[in-house]
Design an enzyme around this catalytic site. Sequence first.
Site, short mmCIF file in Angstrom:
data_model
loop_
_atom_site.label_atom_id
_atom_site.label_comp_id
_atom_site.label_asym_id
_atom_site.label_seq_id
_atom_site.Cartn_x
_atom_site.Cartn_y
_atom_site.Cartn_z
N HIS A 95 0.90 -1.26 0.09
CA HIS A 95 -0.04 -0.03 -0.06
C HIS A 95 0.73 1.12 -0.10
O HIS A 95 0.49 2.15 0.38
CB HIS A 95 -0.84 -0.12 1.06
N SER A 108 14.70 21.56 -16.50
CA SER A 108 13.49 22.34 -16.85
C SER A 108 14.08 23.56 -17.34
O SER A 108 14.91 24.06 -17.00
CB SER A 108 12.90 22.64 -15.44
N LYS A 135 15.95 21.60 -11.28
CA LYS A 135 15.07 20.55 -11.60
C LYS A 135 16.13 19.52 -12.46
O LYS A 135 17.06 19.71 -13.29
CB LYS A 135 14.06 20.91 -12.44
N GLU A 160 9.58 8.08 -16.92
CA GLU A 160 8.16 8.48 -17.31
C GLU A 160 7.89 8.28 -18.92
O GLU A 160 6.62 8.02 -18.97
CB GLU A 160 8.38 10.35 -17.25
#
Length: 463
Positions: free
Chosen positions: A161, A282, A288, A295
């Site tokens: 979980h 970024s 970043k 992804e």
Amino acid sequence: MQDQNPAQAWSGRFNEPVAELVKRYTASVEFDRRLAECDIQGSLAHALMLNAVGILNADDLSAIQRGMAQILAEVRNDQFVWSLDAEDVHLNIEKRLTSLVGDAGKRLHTARSRNDQVATDVRLWLRAEIDALVALVKNLQGALLDLAEQHADTVMPGFTHLQVAQPVAFGHHLMAYYEMLKRDGERLQDCRKRVNRLPLGAAALAGTSYPIDREMVARELGFDGVCENSLDAVSDRDFAIEFTASAALVMTHLSRLSEELILWMSPRFGFIDIADRFCTGSSIMPQKKNPDVPELVRGKTGRINGHLVALLTLMKSQPLAYNKDNQEDKEPLFDTVDTLNATLRIYADMIGGITVNKDAMRQAAFQGYATATDLADYLVKKGLPFRDAHEAVARAVRHAESRKCDLSELPLDELRQFSPLIEADIFAVLTLEGSLNSRNHIGGTAPEQVRKAIHKARQALGK
Ligand code: ARG
């Protein structure tokens, strides 16, 4: 694309030329030209057989062989002039062959149809692609093994979980993906058996009146056997669907690992870093470093699932035998192969470029009361029923929480408030290593077992 001779191979029965838009709509050469080498290979085997059974004379056979050798060179050197008027890869090549060798080229299509021809081409093509993919899956398994070996006893929190559950070895976690990929490789190899059957000889749908030798063609092309029903041979694309389903599972497994890599690389976890070459920055936020590759793998999984649904839908309710619908099988299939191939390549390299922050993993395991189950098991081994042990430990965890410390940091007398069965030997049990080492059976996370699993895997993989 050059429009050559306007007359189609089948235009004899038509009163007017096909509309320009329809021509573009029905043509497949833009994408099926990718099958050119397989088409030539299939045609050469067919011609050889036609000669062997006395349908094609030796001069025609050698003219076809000579012409095809030239066409193959033209295709490979990107000199072949593809024509939209010739509709698809098969007619383009046949037309070029005829322009090179004359009547012999026109005789090649005896005893076959584009229906059995295209099914043969796709199977030949997919067979080779599956072999390449199986090797790439193994390569990725090897990369996972290398990383798992370095981290056979690196402790991390195992989650259920997404809540800290029990300590596990990072190597054990990685080996879970090794197992998934092992099954993926097996699925691809199993699917290959059903891909590797020869449709040629089915002709348009019913077979042919010529005395063909299908077994010979199958042998020539390395097929394990022939498709045993002509209607089925030209119409079904279940082999492509099955392959795409296997590919969707590989991607699904990699999407799971990707999701974990993304989480682990987030500063909130800080478990790993992925080499810069797999990340981007970024344009607005200078701090970043984004895990673009995982992804994208996660995103491209949706695309492959889409291809699977497209192929299933394409086949659904199609009456026997060949229908033009099947021309639509190629783009999803090609894209599935390309996407999976690139994903597997990049993934193996990326796994090799992961650095692990052992301290962060350890801290996370330490902070999550990951050894609570071990305390319960300890009490059970001393005679307490499991449900009572569970209750005692739950109270101990609540107490430790209020003291803002781990169970192993509570003094013995405080621990004994929860059960008089607790003695000084509990501290060995409450360490992360103690927890790991105690799960020492096949499939368990004890580092000794992880090393055994890696050893076994290396033998199976030959790496
Ligand atoms: N381009 C077609 C395909 O990909 C080849 C078979 C066409 N057969 C036909 N009778 N129109 O399916």
